[in-house]
Write a protein that holds these residues in place. Structure first.
Motif, PDB file in Angstrom:
ATOM      1  N   CYS A  32       0.824  -1.218   0.000  1.00 18.52           N
ATOM      2  CA  CYS A  32       0.000   0.000   0.000  1.00 18.52           C
ATOM      3  C   CYS A  32       0.857   1.266   0.000  1.00 18.52           C
ATOM      4  O   CYS A  32       0.694   2.106  -0.878  1.00 18.52           O
ATOM      5  N   TYR A  47      -1.412 -18.093  21.879  1.00 14.49           N
ATOM      6  CA  TYR A  47      -2.559 -17.593  21.111  1.00 14.49           C
ATOM      7  C   TYR A  47      -2.732 -16.085  21.253  1.00 14.49           C
ATOM      8  O   TYR A  47      -3.505 -15.488  20.543  1.00 14.49           O
ATOM      9  N   LEU A  54      -0.605 -12.669  18.204  1.00 14.38           N
ATOM     10  CA  LEU A  54      -1.031 -11.724  17.176  1.00 14.38           C
ATOM     11  C   LEU A  54      -1.619 -10.457  17.787  1.00 14.38           C
ATOM     12  O   LEU A  54      -1.256  -9.339  17.428  1.00 14.38           O
ATOM     13  N   ILE A  55      -2.514 -10.643  18.764  1.00 16.73           N
ATOM     14  CA  ILE A  55      -3.194  -9.503  19.371  1.00 16.73           C
ATOM     15  C   ILE A  55      -2.193  -8.600  20.078  1.00 16.73           C
ATOM     16  O   ILE A  55      -2.228  -7.372  19.939  1.00 16.73           O
ATOM     17  N   ILE A 111       0.085  -6.637  17.493  1.00 12.57           N
ATOM     18  CA  ILE A 111      -0.530  -5.496  16.806  1.00 12.57           C
ATOM     19  C   ILE A 111      -0.789  -4.361  17.791  1.00 12.57           C
ATOM     20  O   ILE A 111      -0.592  -3.182  17.467  1.00 12.57           O
ATOM     21  N   THR A 136       1.242   2.184  11.175  1.00 14.55           N
ATOM     22  CA  THR A 136       0.577   1.144  11.976  1.00 14.55           C
ATOM     23  C   THR A 136      -0.016   0.062  11.096  1.00 14.55           C
ATOM     24  O   THR A 136       0.093  -1.127  11.385  1.00 14.55           O
ATOM     25  N   THR A 137      -0.649   0.465  10.001  1.00 12.74           N
ATOM     26  CA  THR A 137      -1.315  -0.521   9.157  1.00 12.74           C
ATOM     27  C   THR A 137      -0.405  -1.015   8.034  1.00 12.74           C
ATOM     28  O   THR A 137      -0.874  -1.597   7.072  1.00 12.74           O
ATOM     29  N   CYS A 146       1.784  -3.626   6.582  1.00  8.39           N
ATOM     30  CA  CYS A 146       1.928  -5.038   6.948  1.00  8.39           C
ATOM     31  C   CYS A 146       3.393  -5.461   7.040  1.00  8.39           C
ATOM     32  O   CYS A 146       3.702  -6.479   7.622  1.00  8.39           O
ATOM     33  N   LEU A 148       4.299  -5.729  10.868  1.00  8.52           N
ATOM     34  CA  LEU A 148       3.779  -6.925  11.533  1.00  8.52           C
ATOM     35  C   LEU A 148       4.424  -8.177  10.937  1.00  8.52           C
ATOM     36  O   LEU A 148       4.764  -9.115  11.655  1.00  8.52           O
ATOM     37  N   LEU A 198       6.439 -11.184  12.848  1.00 12.63           N
ATOM     38  CA  LEU A 198       6.038 -12.589  12.767  1.00 12.63           C
ATOM     39  C   LEU A 198       7.163 -13.460  12.217  1.00 12.63           C
ATOM     40  O   LEU A 198       7.438 -14.544  12.725  1.00 12.63           O
ATOM     41  N   ILE A 224      -9.081  -2.834  15.476  1.00 14.91           N
ATOM     42  CA  ILE A 224      -7.950  -3.719  15.212  1.00 14.91           C
ATOM     43  C   ILE A 224      -7.957  -4.901  16.173  1.00 14.91           C
ATOM     44  O   ILE A 224      -7.698  -6.043  15.781  1.00 14.91           O
ATOM     45  N   LEU A 225      -8.311  -4.640  17.441  1.00 12.34           N
ATOM     46  CA  LEU A 225      -8.348  -5.739  18.414  1.00 12.34           C
ATOM     47  C   LEU A 225      -9.445  -6.739  18.043  1.00 12.34           C
ATOM     48  O   LEU A 225      -9.233  -7.955  18.123  1.00 12.34           O
ATOM     49  N   ALA A 270      -8.184  -8.688  15.106  1.00 13.44           N
ATOM     50  CA  ALA A 270      -7.106  -9.604  15.499  1.00 13.44           C
ATOM     51  C   ALA A 270      -7.668 -10.847  16.170  1.00 13.44           C
ATOM     52  O   ALA A 270      -7.163 -11.957  15.981  1.00 13.44           O
ATOM     53  N   THR A 271      -8.753 -10.676  16.951  1.00 17.48           N
ATOM     54  CA  THR A 271      -9.368 -11.822  17.610  1.00 17.48           C
ATOM     55  C   THR A 271      -9.858 -12.841  16.586  1.00 17.48           C
ATOM     56  O   THR A 271      -9.568 -14.038  16.683  1.00 17.48           O
ATOM     57  N   VAL A 275      -8.968 -13.105  13.467  1.00 17.23           N
ATOM     58  CA  VAL A 275      -7.865 -13.670  12.689  1.00 17.23           C
ATOM     59  C   VAL A 275      -7.207 -14.809  13.449  1.00 17.23           C
ATOM     60  O   VAL A 275      -6.863 -15.838  12.861  1.00 17.23           O
ATOM     61  N   THR A 276      -7.064 -14.654  14.767  1.00 17.07           N
ATOM     62  CA  THR A 276      -6.502 -15.739  15.571  1.00 17.07           C
ATOM     63  C   THR A 276      -7.367 -16.987  15.455  1.00 17.07           C
ATOM     64  O   THR A 276      -6.852 -18.104  15.311  1.00 17.07           O
ATOM     65  N   TYR A 291      -6.028 -20.632  13.849  1.00 24.45           N
ATOM     66  CA  TYR A 291      -6.061 -21.946  14.495  1.00 24.45           C
ATOM     67  C   TYR A 291      -6.961 -22.912  13.742  1.00 24.45           C
ATOM     68  O   TYR A 291      -6.688 -24.108  13.674  1.00 24.45           O
ATOM     69  N   SER A 310      -1.945 -14.595   9.453  1.00 17.58           N
ATOM     70  CA  SER A 310      -1.870 -13.619  10.538  1.00 17.58           C
ATOM     71  C   SER A 310      -1.933 -12.204   9.986  1.00 17.58           C
ATOM     72  O   SER A 310      -2.452 -11.298  10.624  1.00 17.58           O
ATOM     73  N   LEU A 311      -1.403 -12.036   8.791  1.00 17.73           N
ATOM     74  CA  LEU A 311      -1.328 -10.686   8.234  1.00 17.73           C
ATOM     75  C   LEU A 311      -2.686 -10.178   7.749  1.00 17.73           C
ATOM     76  O   LEU A 311      -2.778  -9.030   7.316  1.00 17.73           O
ATOM     77  N   VAL A 337      -4.817  -9.336   9.627  1.00 22.29           N
ATOM     78  CA  VAL A 337      -5.073  -8.247  10.586  1.00 22.29           C
ATOM     79  C   VAL A 337      -4.861  -6.882   9.942  1.00 22.29           C
ATOM     80  O   VAL A 337      -5.643  -5.959  10.130  1.00 22.29           O
ATOM     81  N   VAL A 338      -3.769  -6.740   9.211  1.00 28.14           N
ATOM     82  CA  VAL A 338      -3.441  -5.426   8.668  1.00 28.14           C
ATOM     83  C   VAL A 338      -3.932  -5.255   7.238  1.00 28.14           C
ATOM     84  O   VAL A 338      -3.494  -4.342   6.545  1.00 28.14           O
ATOM     85  N   CYS A 396      -5.944  -3.683   4.722  1.00 30.25           N
ATOM     86  CA  CYS A 396      -6.632  -2.384   4.844  1.00 30.25           C
ATOM     87  C   CYS A 396      -8.097  -2.503   4.450  1.00 30.25           C
ATOM     88  O   CYS A 396      -8.909  -1.686   4.861  1.00 30.25           O
ATOM     89  N   LEU A 448     -10.214  -3.147   7.818  1.00 29.56           N
ATOM     90  CA  LEU A 448     -10.282  -1.936   8.635  1.00 29.56           C
ATOM     91  C   LEU A 448     -11.072  -0.859   7.901  1.00 29.56           C
ATOM     92  O   LEU A 448     -11.858  -0.118   8.501  1.00 29.56           O
TER      93      LEU A 448
END
Lengths: 193, 217
Positions: free
Chosen positions: A28, A72, A75-76, A79, A112-113, A115, A118, A122, B77-78, B81-82, B84-85, B89, B107-108, B110-111, B113, B116
């Motif tokens: 992006c 687990y 990830l949270i 970020i 922040t966004t 990737c 992050l 990872l 985002i939180l 992220a939940t 996505v986790t 799994y 995992s990615l 999450v970001v 765009c 969001l």
């Protein structure tokens, strides 16, 4: 992984497995802010800085999560920490050097966004790097990101003057250039060993 | 952005074609390019993203009056992220091969765009049912776009679709299509096609309008 030398990690992250052109991370900003060399290099510097800080943070978090046996939450917490790191860095730069803050402008919160940040956090935990290796990896990734961004900006500045068909204007053209750059970077394959 | 007169079917349809997240809005590029080297990976990634998108849209829109404005982005985002986790799994449990192929890109999500963006632009202002339709449309549009890319890259790059060989042995694989640069080229080609269609439509409307004014004159 301990045997991997720091130099190899650096070359791998910056050239051979360039974050933008080989892993497609941070596309992006790569497409968004690569129209001028000056803004591109500033963005690159900001991203490299945040990468370094968040890489160190991610290393700490990973150690903590392993200690309390809660993978687990990885990830949270990553970020959340990256978002607050960016906020913190923003306030810090504003206080210490208002000139630098002004020149980075809107790019700081946008990181922040991104990737790539992050992704870096990872990848380094997946690869199980040590603390020093993490820092070198983050530095290499940042340099690679800046390099790709600046190269792209240079090409697009020249392209402003060229005549292209109407259909190819905008993103489609940018993607084609990115494809060519990506082919070029494949030439570095094997360099990292 | 959405007028309240629109039915929820319209919210669903718009994500598929007119506001397709990949081809028209060019959002969420990173996973699009990275995992579209085979049709299977692309489809799995598209479905995973669609699931996260729908769930996060529903949760965000049902909590929209409780989330303070100042911390809304962090909250979104939180929430994302939940989910996505959960997906991370889930895929690991269902198919380990797929999990290895997609790697860190699950995992990615999450970001991404796109997710969001929909939370901020749509779900935070609309009812739960409409947000769900929006998430469904955008999610399927995204999965469809990913599949388009993945199919082209797999057919040209390995001469197969979903792992089944399509061509005779004499077919030379276009190796570049599976490599990262192939992703850029294929997406550029799809965008060109979309631009061309749009331009042709605009031109046609223009000539139609012109002939109409001539007739009335």
């Amino acid at each position: 992984m301990e045997s991997e030398s720091l130099w190899t990690i650096f070359i791998n992250a910056s050239l051979v497995n360039n974050f933008v052109l080989a892993y497609f991370l941070g596309i992006c900003p790569f497409l968004g802010v690569s129209s001028k060399i000056e803004t591109a290099s500033r963005m690159g510097a900001a991203v490299t800085f945040v990468m370094l800080v968040s890489s160190v943070c991610a290393f700490g978090i990973q150690a903590l999560l392993v200690a309390i046996d809660a993978p687990y939450l990885k990830l949270i917490s990553f970020i959340a920490v990256i978002a607050s790191t960016v906020q913190l860095v923003e306030m810090f730069i504003k206080k210490v050097s208002p000139a630098l803050f002004r020149s980075l402008g809107i790019f700081l919160p946008l990181i922040t966004t991104n990737c790539a940040i992050l992704g870096l956090a990872l990848f380094q935990t997946n690869k199980g790097y040590s603390f020093v290796q993490c820092i070198v990896y983050a530095l290499g990734a940042g340099v690679g990101f800046t390099l790709a961004l600046v190269l792209m900006a240079g090409l697009r500045e020249k392209l402003e003057l060229a005549e292209v068909p109407d259909v190819t204007k905008g993103t489609a053209m940018a993607l084609m250039i990115a494809g060519l750059l990506s082919v070029t970077f494949m030439g570095f394959g094997g360099l990292g060993g | 952005m959405a007028a309240s007169t629109k039915s929820s079917t319209d919210e669903f349809i718009k994500g598929l074609w007119k506001e397709n997240p990949v081809f028209v809005q060019v959002l969420g590029m990173c996973p699009v390019l990275a995992v579209s080297n085979t049709a299977m990976n692309a489809l799995a990634m598209g479905l995973a993203t669609a699931f996260v998108l729908i769930m996060s849209n529903v949760v965000v829109s049902s909590l929209r009056s409780f989330i303070p404005k100042q911390v809304r982005i962090a909250t979104y985002i939180l929430i994302i992220a939940t989910f996505v986790t959960v997906v991370d799994y889930l895929i690991q449990a269902v198919s380990l091969d797929l999990y290895k192929a997609l790697g860190a890109f699950i995992s990615l999500i999450v970001v991404n765009c796109l997710i969001l963006g929909r939370a901020e632009a749509f779900a935070s202002k609309n009812t739960v049912a409409r947000s769900m339709m929006d998430g469904l449309g955008m999610g399927i549009g995204f999965a469809f776009a990913l599949f388009c890319l993945g199919a082209v890259r797999e057919i040209l790059g390995s001469g197969s679709l979903f792992g089944a060989q399509l061509f005779h042995d004499s077919f030379q694989n276009w190796v570049v299509m599976i490599l990262p640069s192939g992703g850029f080229f294929t997406l550029a080609a799809w965008l060109l096609l979309f631009n061309w269609l749009e331009q042709r439509k605009a031109k046609k409307e223009k000539t139609d309008a012109l002939s109409l004014t001539k007739e009335t004159a």
